[in-house]
Scaffold this active site. Sequence first.
Site, PDB file in Angstrom:
ATOM      1  N   SER A   9      -1.698   5.340   0.098  1.00 12.72           N
ATOM      2  CA  SER A   9      -1.539   4.442  -1.069  1.00 12.72           C
ATOM      3  C   SER A   9      -0.261   3.606  -0.967  1.00 12.72           C
ATOM      4  O   SER A   9       0.661   3.946  -0.235  1.00 12.72           O
ATOM      5  CB  SER A   9      -1.562   5.269  -2.358  1.00 12.72           C
ATOM      6  OG  SER A   9      -0.651   6.321  -2.261  1.00 12.72           O
ATOM      7  N   ASN A  46       3.004   0.164  -5.407  1.00 14.67           N
ATOM      8  CA  ASN A  46       3.032  -0.523  -6.704  1.00 14.67           C
ATOM      9  C   ASN A  46       2.266   0.180  -7.821  1.00 14.67           C
ATOM     10  O   ASN A  46       2.536  -0.047  -8.991  1.00 14.67           O
ATOM     11  CB  ASN A  46       2.578  -1.988  -6.552  1.00 14.67           C
ATOM     12  CG  ASN A  46       1.140  -2.116  -6.122  1.00 14.67           C
ATOM     13  OD1 ASN A  46       0.593  -1.228  -5.484  1.00 14.67           O
ATOM     14  ND2 ASN A  46       0.520  -3.226  -6.465  1.00 14.67           N
ATOM     15  N   LYS A  92      -1.223  10.611   1.786  1.00 14.94           N
ATOM     16  CA  LYS A  92       0.046  10.057   2.279  1.00 14.94           C
ATOM     17  C   LYS A  92       0.460   8.953   1.314  1.00 14.94           C
ATOM     18  O   LYS A  92      -0.082   7.847   1.325  1.00 14.94           O
ATOM     19  CB  LYS A  92      -0.175   9.505   3.699  1.00 14.94           C
ATOM     20  CG  LYS A  92       0.754   8.383   4.153  1.00 14.94           C
ATOM     21  CD  LYS A  92       2.156   8.845   4.458  1.00 14.94           C
ATOM     22  CE  LYS A  92       3.060   7.665   4.804  1.00 14.94           C
ATOM     23  NZ  LYS A  92       3.790   7.130   3.646  1.00 14.94           N
ATOM     24  N   GLU A 102      -8.206  -1.791   1.155  1.00 20.51           N
ATOM     25  CA  GLU A 102      -7.893  -2.716   0.049  1.00 20.51           C
ATOM     26  C   GLU A 102      -6.559  -3.334   0.390  1.00 20.51           C
ATOM     27  O   GLU A 102      -5.537  -2.641   0.371  1.00 20.51           O
ATOM     28  CB  GLU A 102      -7.716  -1.945  -1.252  1.00 20.51           C
ATOM     29  CG  GLU A 102      -8.925  -1.294  -1.813  1.00 20.51           C
ATOM     30  CD  GLU A 102      -8.586  -0.622  -3.150  1.00 20.51           C
ATOM     31  OE1 GLU A 102      -7.450  -0.171  -3.349  1.00 20.51           O
ATOM     32  OE2 GLU A 102      -9.468  -0.576  -3.982  1.00 20.51           O
ATOM     33  N   CYS A 135      -1.602  -6.635  -6.275  1.00 19.87           N
ATOM     34  CA  CYS A 135      -2.460  -7.285  -5.288  1.00 19.87           C
ATOM     35  C   CYS A 135      -3.254  -8.396  -5.949  1.00 19.87           C
ATOM     36  O   CYS A 135      -3.587  -9.399  -5.339  1.00 19.87           O
ATOM     37  CB  CYS A 135      -3.394  -6.264  -4.651  1.00 19.87           C
ATOM     38  SG  CYS A 135      -4.447  -5.418  -5.819  1.00 19.87           S
TER      39      CYS A 135
HETATM   40  P1  NAP Z   1       2.351  -1.246   2.995  1.00 20.42           P
HETATM   41  O1  NAP Z   1       3.724  -1.493   3.449  1.00 20.42           O
HETATM   42  O2  NAP Z   1       1.237  -1.728   3.826  1.00 20.42           O
HETATM   43  O3  NAP Z   1       2.248   0.347   2.799  1.00 20.42           O
HETATM   44  C1  NAP Z   1       1.074   0.924   2.301  1.00 20.42           C
HETATM   45  C2  NAP Z   1       0.984   2.356   2.805  1.00 20.42           C
HETATM   46  O4  NAP Z   1       0.781   2.364   4.205  1.00 20.42           O
HETATM   47  C3  NAP Z   1       2.234   3.183   2.572  1.00 20.42           C
HETATM   48  O5  NAP Z   1       1.872   4.492   2.243  1.00 20.42           O
HETATM   49  C4  NAP Z   1       2.904   3.138   3.927  1.00 20.42           C
HETATM   50  O6  NAP Z   1       3.814   4.191   4.145  1.00 20.42           O
HETATM   51  C5  NAP Z   1       1.688   3.269   4.800  1.00 20.42           C
HETATM   52  N1  NAP Z   1       1.880   2.927   6.205  1.00 20.42           N
HETATM   53  C6  NAP Z   1       2.859   2.190   6.778  1.00 20.42           C
HETATM   54  N2  NAP Z   1       2.667   2.120   8.116  1.00 20.42           N
HETATM   55  C7  NAP Z   1       1.540   2.829   8.389  1.00 20.42           C
HETATM   56  C8  NAP Z   1       0.824   3.127   9.580  1.00 20.42           C
HETATM   57  N3  NAP Z   1       1.220   2.701  10.769  1.00 20.42           N
HETATM   58  N4  NAP Z   1      -0.281   3.866   9.479  1.00 20.42           N
HETATM   59  C9  NAP Z   1      -0.710   4.330   8.287  1.00 20.42           C
HETATM   60  N5  NAP Z   1      -0.059   4.075   7.116  1.00 20.42           N
HETATM   61  C10 NAP Z   1       1.047   3.338   7.171  1.00 20.42           C
HETATM   62  O7  NAP Z   1       2.111  -1.837   1.531  1.00 20.42           O
HETATM   63  P2  NAP Z   1       3.060  -1.743   0.245  1.00 20.42           P
HETATM   64  O8  NAP Z   1       4.272  -2.568   0.479  1.00 20.42           O
HETATM   65  O9  NAP Z   1       3.237  -0.327  -0.159  1.00 20.42           O
HETATM   66  O10 NAP Z   1       2.144  -2.441  -0.865  1.00 20.42           O
HETATM   67  C11 NAP Z   1       2.092  -3.822  -1.033  1.00 20.42           C
HETATM   68  C12 NAP Z   1       0.882  -4.417  -0.383  1.00 20.42           C
HETATM   69  O11 NAP Z   1      -0.273  -3.692  -0.773  1.00 20.42           O
HETATM   70  C13 NAP Z   1       0.612  -5.850  -0.814  1.00 20.42           C
HETATM   71  O12 NAP Z   1       0.204  -6.596   0.289  1.00 20.42           O
HETATM   72  C14 NAP Z   1      -0.534  -5.715  -1.816  1.00 20.42           C
HETATM   73  O13 NAP Z   1      -1.302  -6.867  -1.949  1.00 20.42           O
HETATM   74  C15 NAP Z   1      -1.283  -4.585  -1.240  1.00 20.42           C
HETATM   75  N6  NAP Z   1      -2.082  -3.932  -2.260  1.00 20.42           N
HETATM   76  C16 NAP Z   1      -3.432  -4.151  -2.255  1.00 20.42           C
HETATM   77  C17 NAP Z   1      -4.221  -3.597  -3.245  1.00 20.42           C
HETATM   78  C18 NAP Z   1      -5.702  -3.829  -3.277  1.00 20.42           C
HETATM   79  O14 NAP Z   1      -6.365  -3.093  -3.990  1.00 20.42           O
HETATM   80  N7  NAP Z   1      -6.251  -4.800  -2.590  1.00 20.42           N
HETATM   81  C19 NAP Z   1      -3.645  -2.823  -4.231  1.00 20.42           C
HETATM   82  C20 NAP Z   1      -2.269  -2.617  -4.210  1.00 20.42           C
HETATM   83  C21 NAP Z   1      -1.497  -3.178  -3.215  1.00 20.42           C
HETATM   84  P3  NAP Z   1       5.411   3.905   4.002  1.00 20.42           P
HETATM   85  O15 NAP Z   1       5.639   3.534   2.593  1.00 20.42           O
HETATM   86  O16 NAP Z   1       5.982   5.204   4.392  1.00 20.42           O
HETATM   87  O17 NAP Z   1       5.730   2.801   4.948  1.00 20.42           O
HETATM   88  O1  G3H Z   2      -2.041  -4.016  -6.958  1.00 24.44           O
HETATM   89  C1  G3H Z   2      -3.224  -3.813  -7.016  1.00 24.44           C
HETATM   90  C2  G3H Z   2      -3.868  -3.170  -8.161  1.00 24.44           C
HETATM   91  O2  G3H Z   2      -5.089  -2.644  -7.766  1.00 24.44           O
HETATM   92  C3  G3H Z   2      -4.000  -4.168  -9.256  1.00 24.44           C
HETATM   93  O3  G3H Z   2      -4.450  -3.599 -10.409  1.00 24.44           O
HETATM   94  O4  G3H Z   2      -5.082  -5.727 -11.524  1.00 24.44           O
HETATM   95  O5  G3H Z   2      -4.965  -3.594 -12.784  1.00 24.44           O
HETATM   96  O6  G3H Z   2      -2.893  -4.693 -11.988  1.00 24.44           O
HETATM   97  P1  G3H Z   2      -4.349  -4.463 -11.748  1.00 24.44           P
END
Ligand code: NAP
Ligand code: G3H
Length: 484
Positions: free
Chosen positions: A159, A162, A185, A258, A292
């Site tokens: 996850s 945010n 994780k 996602e 997101c």
């Molecule tokens: P992120 O940096 O990609 O991290 C997400 C998760 O991946 C964290 O648990 C991270 O662990 C883990 N991770 C990092 N490197 C990895 C690897 N090599 N293998 C497996 N897992 C790994 O994202 P974030 O900064 O937490 O979140 C922001 C992003 O998420 C934005 O781009 C947002 O748009 C997107 N998001 C999308 C949605 C959706 O539903 N579409 C919802 C919410 C957020 P660490 O924290 O330990 O690095």
């Molecule tokens: O950041 C991604 C979440 O899935 C967005 O949820 O639209 O309810 O804020 P939300």
Amino acid sequence: MPVNSIHIPTYPYYINGDWLESRSGQTIDIYSPYLNEVIGKVQAITKDEVDEAIISARIAQRDWAIRPLQERAQYLYRWADELVASKDEIAATIMKEVGKTLKDAYKEVTRTAEFIQYTVEEALHMHGESMRGDSFPGCSKSKVAITDRVPLGVVLAISPFNYPVNLSAAKIAPALISGNTVIFKPATQGTISGLKMIEALHRSGLPKGLVNLVTGRGSEIGDYLVEHDSIDMISFTGGTSTGINIAKKSVMIPLVLELGGKDPGIVCEDANLFESAKQIISGAFSYSGQRCTAIKRVLAHENIADNLVQILKEETVNLSVGSPKDESMIVPLIDHQSADFVQGLIDDALEKGATLVTGNKRSKNLIYPTLLDNVTMDMDVAIEEPFGPVLPILRVKSDQEAIDIANQSEYGLQASVFTNDINRAFRISNNIEAGTVQINGRTERGPDHFPFIGIKKSGIGSQGIRRSIESMTREKVTVLNLAE
Ligand code: NAP
Ligand code: G3H
């Protein structure tokens, strides 16, 4: 449940029902994005400990999968109750750890409890199907296929920061109810909130081994988890580059990804500008744009653009900016690196001729809400996901130009269309490449039982309660060959 709570608490990881300190002896400091101090330390576990977690999940899954659905349901109902009972503590942790306002943090906990309850109810009402053979030419009705859904095995749930509780439970609950076990994780920044949620699950009396919390940096243990041959499915929410890496590394197992977005808000000439602006502001700037589904660009028809920009400006300058403790809408970003990235987008746009409407002010990792007009496609802010409080406005001459620009993005999560003409809304919606198009509303995920889909680089597969259960199960067919 801190191991040591003298000054800065050190939190354990959780496997096979036990709370443990890592044999690595290493911990990771968790900084609060607005207190600018360390609020806790979490375990950086070893690959051997990852193996132990996965082995315990695999062993526990055999028994869990054959337990009656009603029995599995009772644990999840108790988990939801425990979350509600500890909502003060969990919400306070979310606020401190990821800098969300207390009101939003409470909402996240309540939404999570409701999500779990709905997941149970959905699963209780999902049934298989049977098919008669004789509907196919030349086949006898003595053949009957019974199709049911069976769990996949061990689900790896990863996850983002945010929504550290909601987006984690949104994977764990459907996995558990359908007979899987889980390796969870959490995002490193979000681990303490995730751990508090798992404490509530532990208090529900869940049998050991069903959910295992592995903590540590994704850069250290992420690939090892993803490539592990005892993982049967990965449900990931996070950034696109991390998602692509996971898609490349995982082999022959189902994946739900996602990922990021660049959701456009398309405003037609006939839209109610005040209502559209309200939705756009809330969509773009809630939690400083760290969603997101945030509206990440406005495509405004040139005939109404001046008026719209004026209204957006009036709304933006009135947004509260400061600390989550004060319920500010604009709060410090998760870290300084994220703030540097957003500032870079603003600087690039201004250098290339965008008009600053308001904002472009920064204090450490707090970026003031920034509106940029006359943005063009050569500017990074028109293309990149900022995950911060900057909103570019691109002026368009026609619906077709809005559609073309919307679709030029590598992302395809959601889009909003603002118009009073329902036929026009559908015409635009039908041509937009996105998982969901909102008509006269902001882009958002909820309600959580709606399908939630990212296309292009916004994801693979579908979430939403029923879809999540389906993604964590597969069909299994048993054919009866009856005596004629
Ligand atoms: P992120 O940096 O990609 O991290 C997400 C998760 O991946 C964290 O648990 C991270 O662990 C883990 N991770 C990092 N490197 C990895 C690897 N090599 N293998 C497996 N897992 C790994 O994202 P974030 O900064 O937490 O979140 C922001 C992003 O998420 C934005 O781009 C947002 O748009 C997107 N998001 C999308 C949605 C959706 O539903 N579409 C919802 C919410 C957020 P660490 O924290 O330990 O690095
Ligand atoms: O950041 C991604 C979440 O899935 C967005 O949820 O639209 O309810 O804020 P939300």
